[in-house]
Design a protein around this motif. Structure first.
Motif, PDB file in Angstrom:
ATOM      1  N   ALA A   1       5.682  -8.155   1.069  1.00  0.00           N
ATOM      2  CA  ALA A   1       5.217  -6.779   1.209  1.00  0.00           C
ATOM      3  C   ALA A   1       6.387  -5.806   1.216  1.00  0.00           C
ATOM      4  O   ALA A   1       7.510  -6.162   1.559  1.00  0.00           O
ATOM      5  N   ASN A   2       6.091  -4.592   0.820  1.00  0.00           N
ATOM      6  CA  ASN A   2       7.045  -3.505   0.963  1.00  0.00           C
ATOM      7  C   ASN A   2       6.835  -2.875   2.327  1.00  0.00           C
ATOM      8  O   ASN A   2       5.752  -2.969   2.915  1.00  0.00           O
ATOM      9  N   GLU A   3       7.849  -2.226   2.805  1.00  0.00           N
ATOM     10  CA  GLU A   3       7.731  -1.528   4.077  1.00  0.00           C
ATOM     11  C   GLU A   3       6.582  -0.527   3.973  1.00  0.00           C
ATOM     12  O   GLU A   3       6.410   0.138   2.959  1.00  0.00           O
ATOM     13  N   ASP A   4       5.775  -0.442   4.992  1.00  0.00           N
ATOM     14  CA  ASP A   4       4.633   0.497   5.069  1.00  0.00           C
ATOM     15  C   ASP A   4       3.471   0.109   4.161  1.00  0.00           C
ATOM     16  O   ASP A   4       2.600   0.929   3.873  1.00  0.00           O
ATOM     17  N   ASP A   5       3.381  -1.132   3.685  1.00  0.00           N
ATOM     18  CA  ASP A   5       2.246  -1.578   2.877  1.00  0.00           C
ATOM     19  C   ASP A   5       1.031  -1.940   3.727  1.00  0.00           C
ATOM     20  O   ASP A   5      -0.068  -2.011   3.207  1.00  0.00           O
ATOM     21  N   GLU A   6       1.241  -2.169   5.000  1.00  0.00           N
ATOM     22  CA  GLU A   6       0.176  -2.658   5.885  1.00  0.00           C
ATOM     23  C   GLU A   6      -1.130  -1.868   5.764  1.00  0.00           C
ATOM     24  O   GLU A   6      -2.190  -2.476   5.615  1.00  0.00           O
ATOM     25  N   PRO A   7      -1.114  -0.533   5.779  1.00  0.00           N
ATOM     26  CA  PRO A   7      -2.394   0.195   5.743  1.00  0.00           C
ATOM     27  C   PRO A   7      -3.045   0.238   4.364  1.00  0.00           C
ATOM     28  O   PRO A   7      -4.186   0.671   4.227  1.00  0.00           O
ATOM     29  N   LEU A   8      -2.363  -0.203   3.331  1.00  0.00           N
ATOM     30  CA  LEU A   8      -2.922  -0.129   1.975  1.00  0.00           C
ATOM     31  C   LEU A   8      -4.005  -1.178   1.756  1.00  0.00           C
ATOM     32  O   LEU A   8      -3.913  -2.290   2.242  1.00  0.00           O
ATOM     33  N   VAL A   9      -5.022  -0.806   1.017  1.00  0.00           N
ATOM     34  CA  VAL A   9      -6.095  -1.722   0.671  1.00  0.00           C
ATOM     35  C   VAL A   9      -5.900  -2.129  -0.788  1.00  0.00           C
ATOM     36  O   VAL A   9      -5.858  -1.288  -1.671  1.00  0.00           O
ATOM     37  N   TRP A  10      -5.782  -3.430  -1.054  1.00  0.00           N
ATOM     38  CA  TRP A  10      -5.524  -3.906  -2.408  1.00  0.00           C
ATOM     39  C   TRP A  10      -6.783  -4.449  -3.013  1.00  0.00           C
ATOM     40  O   TRP A  10      -7.582  -5.087  -2.485  1.00  0.00           O
TER      41      TRP A  10
END
Length: 75
Positions: free
Chosen positions: A66-75
């Motif tokens: 993951a990239n930093e700050d990817d946590e909240p993204l919905v894929w």
């Protein structure tokens, strides 16, 4: 264009040379040469990808990370 330089080639000149659409650009000696590509870009990629999938060799080369700050993204 960043650190690049641009050259504008008139469209009629390209048409006269039959260089419409994709072209190949190479350096030959001290000349920059434009020509029709020997084959189309990505020609055969679909078939090659299918062959890899058929033999099960289509896994990721790089592990997923993951990239930093990817946590909240919905894929």
């Amino acid at each position: 264009m960043g650190n690049s330089q641009g050259v504008i080639i008139p469209k009629p000149l390209l048409a006269q040379l039959g260089l419409e659409g994709e072209i190949e650009m190479v350096v030959e000696g001290d000349a920059l040469v434009l020509r029709k590509p020997a084959k189309k870009s990505r020609e055969g990629w679909a078939e090659a990808s299918q062959k890899l999938a058929d033999v099960g060799d289509d896994g990721l080369v790089w592990p997923e990370f993951a990239n930093e700050d990817d946590e909240p993204l919905v894929w």
